[in-house]
Design a protein around this motif. Structure first.
Motif, mmCIF file in Angstrom:
data_model
loop_
_atom_site.group_PDB
_atom_site.id
_atom_site.type_symbol
_atom_site.label_atom_id
_atom_site.label_comp_id
_atom_site.label_asym_id
_atom_site.label_seq_id
_atom_site.Cartn_x
_atom_site.Cartn_y
_atom_site.Cartn_z
ATOM 1 N N GLY A 199 0.792 -1.217 0.000
ATOM 2 C CA GLY A 199 0.000 0.000 0.000
ATOM 3 C C GLY A 199 0.827 1.270 0.000
ATOM 4 N N SER A 200 0.140 2.384 -0.276
ATOM 5 C CA SER A 200 0.769 3.698 -0.176
ATOM 6 C C SER A 200 0.837 4.101 1.288
ATOM 7 C CB SER A 200 -0.061 4.728 -0.949
ATOM 8 O OG SER A 200 -1.329 4.908 -0.324
ATOM 9 N N GLU A 201 1.624 5.107 1.569
ATOM 10 C CA GLU A 201 1.720 5.592 2.943
ATOM 11 C C GLU A 201 0.359 6.099 3.422
ATOM 12 O OE1 GLU A 201 3.179 6.216 6.603
ATOM 13 O OE2 GLU A 201 4.176 5.173 4.953
ATOM 14 N N GLU A 202 -0.389 6.714 2.542
ATOM 15 C CA GLU A 202 -1.714 7.206 2.909
ATOM 16 C C GLU A 202 -2.641 6.047 3.266
ATOM 17 O OE1 GLU A 202 0.010 8.083 0.266
ATOM 18 O OE2 GLU A 202 0.503 10.171 0.773
ATOM 19 N N VAL A 216 -9.380 -6.387 -2.382
ATOM 20 C CA VAL A 216 -9.948 -7.165 -3.490
ATOM 21 C C VAL A 216 -8.967 -7.175 -4.654
ATOM 22 C CG1 VAL A 216 -11.830 -7.312 -5.160
ATOM 23 C CG2 VAL A 216 -12.317 -6.627 -2.807
ATOM 24 N N TRP A 217 -8.751 -8.367 -5.202
ATOM 25 C CA TRP A 217 -7.852 -8.516 -6.333
ATOM 26 C C TRP A 217 -8.670 -8.682 -7.604
ATOM 27 C CZ3 TRP A 217 -2.841 -7.653 -5.242
ATOM 28 C CH2 TRP A 217 -2.497 -7.693 -3.889
ATOM 29 N N PHE A 264 -7.020 -3.762 -4.685
ATOM 30 C CA PHE A 264 -7.768 -2.530 -4.409
ATOM 31 C C PHE A 264 -8.238 -2.534 -2.957
ATOM 32 C CE2 PHE A 264 -8.018 -3.255 -8.895
ATOM 33 C CZ PHE A 264 -7.898 -1.989 -9.455
ATOM 34 N N VAL A 265 -8.118 -1.380 -2.314
ATOM 35 C CA VAL A 265 -8.625 -1.204 -0.957
ATOM 36 C C VAL A 265 -10.045 -0.668 -1.080
ATOM 37 C CG1 VAL A 265 -8.268 -0.074 1.256
ATOM 38 C CG2 VAL A 265 -6.301 -0.740 -0.132
ATOM 39 N N VAL A 266 -11.012 -1.486 -0.702
ATOM 40 C CA VAL A 266 -12.424 -1.190 -0.951
ATOM 41 C C VAL A 266 -13.156 -0.997 0.376
ATOM 42 C CG1 VAL A 266 -14.538 -1.956 -2.086
ATOM 43 C CG2 VAL A 266 -12.304 -2.662 -2.993
ATOM 44 N N PRO A 267 -13.542 0.217 0.730
ATOM 45 C CA PRO A 267 -14.429 0.390 1.884
ATOM 46 C C PRO A 267 -15.743 -0.331 1.604
ATOM 47 C CG PRO A 267 -13.457 2.491 1.218
ATOM 48 C CD PRO A 267 -13.163 1.513 0.126
ATOM 49 N N ALA A 303 -8.864 6.859 -7.808
ATOM 50 C CA ALA A 303 -7.601 6.355 -8.355
ATOM 51 C C ALA A 303 -6.674 5.848 -7.258
ATOM 52 C CB ALA A 303 -6.913 7.453 -9.167
ATOM 53 N N ASP A 304 -6.727 6.477 -6.086
ATOM 54 C CA ASP A 304 -5.793 6.102 -5.026
ATOM 55 C C ASP A 304 -6.246 4.887 -4.218
ATOM 56 O OD1 ASP A 304 -7.868 7.192 -3.566
ATOM 57 O OD2 ASP A 304 -6.684 8.815 -2.674
#
Length: 408
Positions: free
Chosen positions: A132-135, A198-199, A209-212, A246-247
């Motif tokens: 993941g990104s730092e955010e 989710v891949w 993907f990080v999916v809320p 996008a992020d």
């Protein structure tokens, strides 16, 4: 819980000094391999399961639910058991051996409990921490480590289990957004998760993907009518035009290397966990054999029962020794996926045989939830095939041994 080095070499036995007495609970003296902090981790998790899980798990299993899962997650977070081997962001930074010992104690209570912790820490959190990104890390990991936020991991699909390269879930770009469509199956924590990793297939390869889970188009219907892992939340993930910014994509993972490395991390915990379930079955059978009388004496006094107990003890402690070795190696040098497959293949296969043999020692009582042996045996039927079936791990090792790929 914090990382510690491997224990230093023990002092040599003095001439003429007798070895310690034989301990039926630890016939090889494996406790000597642990340092004080590792024992503290083990004992802390064992006490917690004895207080919070063991008095209730038979009822949970019979009802086919895991009530209070969010409260349990927060308690596990307070213990430092979530994302335990990760560093920073509120994670404990524990050693591989410490994490393994925790998995053993959790699965000695129930495989569903270890699955909750494994999916949270070794799959969902590990994916964000590693790729993941730092955010993304700042947004999700502290709350997940505390158990305030539950995560899940979506890779397996209804028609694609052992062959994730054939996944049908797609992510397409619309302007700067991503739109996901597809289904994932057999997802632990799915319906109670606040975030799903989710891949999906994209034009540039498989991406994470990080999916809320509150995103429109996302749903997670719970899977019912299970005969294994009943004290566990298992769901389907449905993605119907889920639009993400996008992020939301994990920036450091392109291709199957990402999800497969997460699975390898989780499988390591199973190597230990399976021995916890096996230990519980063995201890139950041993105590039963000492007290159950037939033909005028305890059944443990008959040769055939002793042969079963001896064989179970040998495989249980060989598997535990293998887990220790892999844990020390992981801490010192890291593990190759083939070595994790070695451990998962052996330990789960032997654990289920121990559970089945323990059931025969208990006779008809072996099928009662009062004892838990059949519950462990049924759970291990799932552990045997999830995160890599027996056949897939055999082929991983076969390719490593021969240099020939038999997958296709």
């Amino acid at each position: 819980m914090s990382a510690t080095p491997a224990p230093s070499a023990r002092a040599e036995r003095r001439p003429g000094e007798r070895p310690p007495a034989f301990d039926p609970a630890d016939p090889l003296g494996l406790d000597d391999l642990l340092d004080d902090e590792e024992r503290a981790v083990r004992d802390t998790v064992r006490r917690w399961t004895a207080d919070r899980v063991l008095p209730h798990v038979a009822d949970w299993y019979e009802r086919g639910e895991l009530p209070g899962v969010r409260e349990l997650a927060r308690e596990l977070g307070s213990l430092g058991a979530l994302g335990m081997s990760l560093t920073g962001y509120g994670c404990a930074g524990a050693s591989a051996v410490q994490y393994g010992l925790a998995c053993m104690e959790l699965e000695a209570a129930d495989s569903g409990l270890r699955s909750l912790v494994s999916v949270q820490g070794s799959l969902a959190m590990y994916a964000i921490h590693r790729f993941g990104s730092e955010e993304q890390k700042q947004q999700w990991l502290p709350a997940m480590a505390a158990g305030e936020t539950i995560g899940c991991f979506g890779l397996t699909e209804p028609d694609h289990g052992s062959d994730p390269a054939a996944m049908a879930t797609r992510a397409r770009r619309e302007g700067s957004d991503w739109v996901l469509d597809g289904r994932k199956m057999w997802i632990t924590n799915g319906s109670v998760a606040a975030v799903a990793v989710v891949w999906a297939r994209t034009e540039e390869g498989v991406r994470g993907f990080v999916v809320p889970t509150g995103t429109p188009g996302f749903s997670a219907p719970e899977i019912r009518h299970k005969l294994s892992l009943r004290a566990s939340v298992t769901s389907e993930l449905v993605l119907d035009g889920v639009r993400l910014p996008a992020d939301a994509v994990l920036p450091e993972a392109i291709g199957l290397r990402g999800p497969l490395s997460c699975l390898s991390h989780a499988r390591y915990g199973i190597v230990w966990g399976a021995m916890g379930a096996a230990r519980s079955c063995f201890e139950t059978a041993l105590e039963y054999a000492r007290t159950r009388e037939q033909f005028g004496k305890p059944i443990g006094g008959f040769q055939l029962t002793q042969a079963k107990l001896a064989d179970m003890a040998v495989e249980l402690h060989k598997g535990t020794l293998l887990a220790h070795h892999l844990g020390r190696r992981m801490d010192a040098r890291g593990l190759r996926p083939e070595q994790v497959s070695f451990g998962k293949l052996n330990n789960v296969r032997e654990a289920i045989e121990i559970a089945r043999t323990a059931r025969t020692v208990l006779g008809a009582n072996g099928i009662s939830l009062e004892y838990g042996v059949m519950r462990h045996a049924a759970n291990l039927e799932s552990v045997l095939t999830y995160e890599g079936t027996v056949e897939m791990h055999q082929l991983v090792l076969g390719k490593a041994l021969t240099g020939l790929d038999a997958f296709r």
